[in-house]
Write an enzyme that holds these catalytic residues in place. Structure first.
Site, short mmCIF file in Angstrom:
data_model
loop_
_atom_site.label_atom_id
_atom_site.label_comp_id
_atom_site.label_asym_id
_atom_site.label_seq_id
_atom_site.Cartn_x
_atom_site.Cartn_y
_atom_site.Cartn_z
N GLN A 116 5.00 -5.93 5.88
CA GLN A 116 5.65 -7.09 6.50
C GLN A 116 5.10 -7.41 7.88
O GLN A 116 5.42 -8.46 8.44
CB GLN A 116 7.16 -6.84 6.62
CG GLN A 116 7.90 -6.91 5.30
CD GLN A 116 7.98 -8.32 4.73
OE1 GLN A 116 7.70 -9.31 5.40
NE2 GLN A 116 8.34 -8.41 3.45
N HIS A 170 -0.11 -10.92 -0.28
CA HIS A 170 0.69 -12.11 -0.57
C HIS A 170 1.80 -12.34 0.45
O HIS A 170 2.57 -13.29 0.32
CB HIS A 170 1.26 -12.07 -1.99
CG HIS A 170 2.38 -11.09 -2.18
ND1 HIS A 170 3.70 -11.47 -2.15
CD2 HIS A 170 2.37 -9.76 -2.40
CE1 HIS A 170 4.46 -10.40 -2.36
NE2 HIS A 170 3.68 -9.35 -2.52
N THR A 221 2.51 -2.24 -3.04
CA THR A 221 3.09 -1.17 -3.85
C THR A 221 2.06 -0.09 -4.16
O THR A 221 2.32 1.10 -3.99
CB THR A 221 3.66 -1.76 -5.16
OG1 THR A 221 4.72 -2.67 -4.82
CG2 THR A 221 4.20 -0.66 -6.06
N THR A 241 -12.93 -1.83 -10.98
CA THR A 241 -13.84 -2.87 -10.49
C THR A 241 -13.14 -3.65 -9.39
O THR A 241 -12.03 -4.14 -9.58
CB THR A 241 -14.23 -3.81 -11.64
OG1 THR A 241 -14.87 -3.03 -12.65
CG2 THR A 241 -15.17 -4.90 -11.16
N CYS A 251 12.62 -7.91 -4.70
CA CYS A 251 12.30 -7.04 -5.82
C CYS A 251 13.56 -6.56 -6.51
O CYS A 251 13.58 -6.35 -7.70
CB CYS A 251 11.54 -5.82 -5.35
SG CYS A 251 10.07 -6.26 -4.48
N ASN A 269 11.58 -5.13 5.78
CA ASN A 269 11.47 -6.39 5.05
C ASN A 269 12.80 -7.11 4.90
O ASN A 269 12.83 -8.29 4.61
CB ASN A 269 10.86 -6.17 3.67
CG ASN A 269 11.52 -5.05 2.90
OD1 ASN A 269 11.66 -3.93 3.42
ND2 ASN A 269 11.94 -5.31 1.68
N SER A 277 -0.22 -5.74 2.33
CA SER A 277 -0.10 -6.57 1.13
C SER A 277 -0.60 -7.98 1.43
O SER A 277 -0.25 -8.56 2.46
CB SER A 277 1.36 -6.61 0.70
OG SER A 277 1.54 -7.53 -0.35
C1 LIG Z 1 -14.31 0.72 -21.55
C2 LIG Z 1 -13.85 0.41 -20.19
N1 LIG Z 1 -12.69 0.92 -19.74
C3 LIG Z 1 -12.23 0.65 -18.50
C4 LIG Z 1 -12.93 -0.14 -17.63
C5 LIG Z 1 -12.37 -0.37 -16.26
O1 LIG Z 1 -11.82 -1.65 -16.15
P1 LIG Z 1 -11.63 -2.34 -14.72
O2 LIG Z 1 -12.99 -2.60 -14.21
O3 LIG Z 1 -10.88 -3.60 -15.02
O4 LIG Z 1 -10.86 -1.41 -13.87
C6 LIG Z 1 -14.17 -0.67 -18.04
C7 LIG Z 1 -15.01 -1.51 -17.16
O5 LIG Z 1 -15.34 -1.23 -16.06
C8 LIG Z 1 -14.64 -0.39 -19.34
O6 LIG Z 1 -15.81 -0.87 -19.77
C1 LIG Z 2 7.87 -3.51 3.23
C2 LIG Z 2 7.24 -3.76 1.90
N1 LIG Z 2 6.53 -2.80 1.30
C3 LIG Z 2 5.94 -2.98 0.12
C4 LIG Z 2 6.04 -4.17 -0.55
C5 LIG Z 2 5.38 -4.30 -1.88
O1 LIG Z 2 4.19 -5.05 -1.78
P1 LIG Z 2 3.59 -5.78 -3.07
O2 LIG Z 2 4.54 -6.83 -3.45
O3 LIG Z 2 2.28 -6.34 -2.59
O4 LIG Z 2 3.41 -4.75 -4.12
C6 LIG Z 2 6.79 -5.21 0.03
C7 LIG Z 2 6.98 -6.52 -0.61
O5 LIG Z 2 7.35 -6.66 -1.76
C8 LIG Z 2 7.40 -5.00 1.27
O6 LIG Z 2 8.13 -5.94 1.86
#
Ligand SMILES: Cc1ncc(COP(=O)(O)O)c(C=O)c1O
Ligand SMILES: Cc1ncc(COP(=O)(O)O)c(C=O)c1O
Lengths: 146, 399, 399, 146
Positions: free
Chosen positions: C181, C203, C74, C239, C328, C153, C201
């Site tokens: 897919q 999963h 997605t 991150t 979905c 899909n 994707s």
């Molecule tokens: C205050 C703050 N906001 C946002 C983030 C971003 O979070 P993430 O690394 O989960 O995307 C961080 C850390 O990197 C952070 O320290």
């Molecule tokens: C063709 C297609 N595109 C996008 C997605 C979305 O992927 P995700 O579930 O990793 O967000 C899916 C599956 O849900 C899919 O089958």
């Protein structure tokens, strides 16, 4: 942003650190606002760099490029020393991360200024060409793509 | 890796083994898609809702549906800024963010600022605090959204969120806080704080990377940021990361359970660190030292005459992991915008050191850092062509 | 859960144990932030880049940097649509998407369509294929982006991506394909296909949920969708989910290694399923039956006189997991937009059955489905007040 | 979207399935385009529902609500039967997912139509009130919030 082994080796054990008290030429580049300051002192004999020392405030790459440039320049004719390019420095170090390429400019510029300083003291014409980082407002980071 | 003295818990944390254990069944056995109708899907949906309730309970949300699972702090911040600002098709208005927000808040704000919205950056004072009176003065009739982080990730100061939210509401705007650094580490009660939205990140609390959540108070209009299958009550599309969400919820439960004992322990470690470092490193200073409300685990220093990365690399050679500036921007060469925002001079900002302690830190770790740091600083200062000048300026300034 | 006959691999897959094993060290030991400079961070960065190279190699990207890790299909779809359409500040232009795209493509397209862009939905033909000549006719001088999914899909048809991309490029637009897919299931070579961007994707290929990637050809202008710390070469902030990305890369490696043996096995299972189902359920039809290019693991049927959910629940009672419409949207009441787009009448679309086989499916599973389905269909038809009428219409139509 | 145990029980074992051949009243609602079609036949004695049967094409909730409505109505006076509301049906089933609430309307509407059909056959006035889903173009989904 990974440093090569050679960068890390020079950073950890920098060569030719210090100041030559009775130097024939002195080059100072960079400014603390940019984070990098470098000073090179040289001893010149018969237009050849007999001794060279550096002091650097700066990041790992700044210290490593300073160190390698003194190693490269030691024993060189001044005419050749001013031709050492930032790419020469970087490749001698086994490459530098793109964001750190500007550090090589500082190192070569410091050397160029030291040579020109030596020439100037002897009433001779400068040979280093334009040295952008001698300008205290110069920000080497602006060279970066981003 | 084993003998690393890890002192960068504000950058990321190891996942707790108990968190991993809680996640494991959801990879290979309880792997259903939470949107599927059959038993495996219903089992997944139930586990997902349990995780949601756990998080909702921890933050005292009025309803579990106020918790939206995301892929991390960054996505939560982006979704909050874009989603609240542009809800209902709105394309203009005034947005206020503090100047020392994480880039995950600043960048969306600036993006909106280039596309119809007006954005003001609110300066914290030198104590590292965004003062409610400063916010009140900056609020405007057309302010739609205010975002001030709860705990700053670099200097560890806590912001007076309840007062800031109240001031915001008095002018009819909505209030979001980035709580990526504070969730689990200090008491976090969305109703007591009176906020409209908050961002959380899993990997800062011994949970898995790539997980997080957005708290969104019921009734807050919101334009979904990730669009598609309509998961998470149509507010965040994408097949839910069930193992990750369970891991996040488990991590939060552990933080809450252990906080009463952990907070004084971390505070003790931090205070020992501050005392020792300032005692042993001449001219070192604690940033935002005046702030009394602070996170227990972060201390940020300026060490004049030293460049941060060089210091960090020498410490790394001794297997100590610390940070200079924020982890995300350490690839960048700019001095920390956080330090600049609290009035730290640029040349000193290049020499900042952030130490953050955590679940596995011991006193021995702190002492080892100090023991290693002293000669590193001495060596780097001796290589600094300007150090005499810096010293003169410092002592002149201090004398 | 254990004796579930899982036949919904297109909705999600269990993570392979080998994938989980590859992830484990990155939760608790190699937990560094890939953006940190010290050893633990460098170790993480190296592992991250290895994972990136693995993916790049699998899809034959010209350079590892063309692979951006995301939180799933997605997010990849959203980022591709928004990022390419709005790159460089562009705020208008023509966008072409096929009518049977996943909602993760359709919704961003419609969003853009309400904000300056013009969006056209391109109809597939009844064979479930988007024909290149139809695309060529729909392309315009101001078309900036075309998005046609690689494998559908719901009905499992494969699209002639290379031809579609060529037609797109001839008119100067960029081409994105949603390959959620197809990655790992058929040979996927971005250079041979000549595409500019593709979504993946984790999963769907026995990797962890909440993981995925976006392929972005070097030189394609792109506005980052998640903004912040500037990770992933400034194209996707947050991150990095290192355990997840390693899991995704490992899953892909396994898919590639096992595909030569797995494709004929799955194809055999699917063909057996199709043969048996059409043989045993009167009036059942395979959707898009004419398509010769199809995914090995998906078959979609219309079973007249039966409503999908009721069928699904009866099968669930026998511990069989299948789907009707896409997972979905199964919370929704609308008949599948995919089936409608290929000309399936609405009343039949309500009675669709998607069966998708996978790594752990056996012949016995397929046979058990058929054996269970026959009385279920009979029972539901006997409860259908309209079945006689439907039958008359069907036989009249067929006669 | 989880069904209650009672919904699943009625779906799995629907009561009163079938058609009363000599029915006194017949109610048909829904249409296949919407996915739900329901037919209720009733046997009335002394204005009381003596027997009731249903046939339904539709989802789990459609079948369960049909089943429960026949159970509720059996033995009831027709005046009371037409008062069974969609909420009565839903709560008798232990609740329905919000997206499925419209199914209860179909069930109660089917019953209302059957009662009115019985009254009409006997030349009496209808008592069920407006039955929206009797209109073949009526789409119950439009009642949903989204
Ligand atoms: C205050 C703050 N906001 C946002 C983030 C971003 O979070 P993430 O690394 O989960 O995307 C961080 C850390 O990197 C952070 O320290
Ligand atoms: C063709 C297609 N595109 C996008 C997605 C979305 O992927 P995700 O579930 O990793 O967000 C899916 C599956 O849900 C899919 O089958």
């Amino acid at each position: 942003m990974l440093y090569s082994d050679k960068v890390m080796e020079h950073f950890g054990n920098p060569r030719n650190v210090g100041v030559i008290e009775d130097a024939d030429g002195v080059g100072e580049v960079g400014n603390p606002v940019c984070g990098d300051v470098m000073k090179i002192t040289i001893k010149v004999n018969d237009d050849r760099i007999d001794d060279i020392r550096f002091q650097t405030l700066g990041c790992g790459a700044a210290i490593a490029t300073s160190s390698i440039v003194t190693e490269m320049a030691k024993g060189m004719a001044i005419q050749d020393a001013v031709k050492i390019s930032k790419n020469d420095v970087a490749s001698e170090l086994g490459g530098l991360p793109p964001a750190k390429m500007h550090c090589s400019i500082l190192a070569t510029d410091g050397l160029k200024l030291a040579v020109d300083d030596y020439l100037k003291k002897h009433g001779r014409e400068p040979i280093a060409g334009e040295v952008k980082s001698a300008d205290p407002t110069f920000d080497p980071h602006e060279d970066d793509e981003h | 890796m084993e003998r690393t003295v890890y002192l960068d818990y504000a950058a990321t944390t190891p996942a707790d083994q108990r968190v991993v254990d809680a996640m494991l069944p959801f990879f290979t056995e309880r792997y259903g898609n939470a949107n599927s109708l059959y038993a495996l899907g219903r089992d997944a949906a139930r586990a997902l809702e349990e995780a949601r309730e756990t998080v909702a309970l921890s933050i005292n949300a009025a309803h579990p549906d106020e918790v939206i699972f995301t892929s991390g702090g960054t996505e939560s911040d982006n979704a909050a800024l874009f989603g609240i600002a542009t809800a209902g098709g709105r394309s203009s208005g005034h947005i206020l963010v503090s100047a020392f927000e994480h880039h995950a808040v600043l960048e969306p704000a600036h993006w909106l600022g280039k596309r119809g919205f007006e954005v003001t950056e609110l300066m914290p004072r030198t104590d590292g605090i965004v003062h409610p009176e400063d916010l009140a003065a900056a609020l405007r009739d057309d302010t739609v959204l205010v975002s001030v982080m709860h705990g700053n990730n670099e200097i560890g100061t806590l912001q007076p969120i309840a007062e800031l939210a109240r001031a915001t509401h008095e002018r009819g705007a909505l209030f979001h806080t980035d709580a990526a650094q504070t969730l689990g580490k200090v008491d976090f009660d969305v109703q007591a704080l009176g906020i409209d939205a908050a961002s959380f990140s899993g990997h800062k609390i011994y949970g898995p990377k790539g997980t997080g959540a957005l708290y969104l108070r019921k009734g807050v209009r919101f334009a979904p940021y990730l669009m598609g299958g309509g998961q998470e009550g149509r507010r965040r599309s994408g097949t839910q990361n069930l193992p990750g969400n369970v891991g996040f919820a488990t991590a939060l439960t552990l933080m809450d359970a252990e906080r009463p004992a952990e907070t004084p322990r971390l505070t003790g470690l931090r205070d020992r660190l501050v005392g020792e470092l300032l005692g042993h490193i001449e001219h070192a200073r604690l940033n935002a030292a005046e702030a009394t409300m602070r996170l227990p685990h972060i201390a940020n220093f300026v060490i004049p005459g030293v460049e941060g990365e060089a210091m960090l690399l020498h410490l790394d050679a001794a297997s100590i992991a610390v940070s200079t500036g924020s982890a995300c921007s350490s690839g960048s060469l700019k001095p920390s915008h956080v330090l600049l925002s609290i009035g730290c001079p640029v040349e000193f900002a290049h020499g900042s050191l952030r130490v953050s302690v955590g679940r596995f830190t011991t006193e021995a770790d702190v002492d080892f850092l100090i023991r290693t740091l002293v000669p590193v600083v001495q060596r780097l200062r001796s290589m600094n062509p300007m150090y005499e000048k810096t010293l003169a300026a410092l002592t002149g300034q201090q004398g």
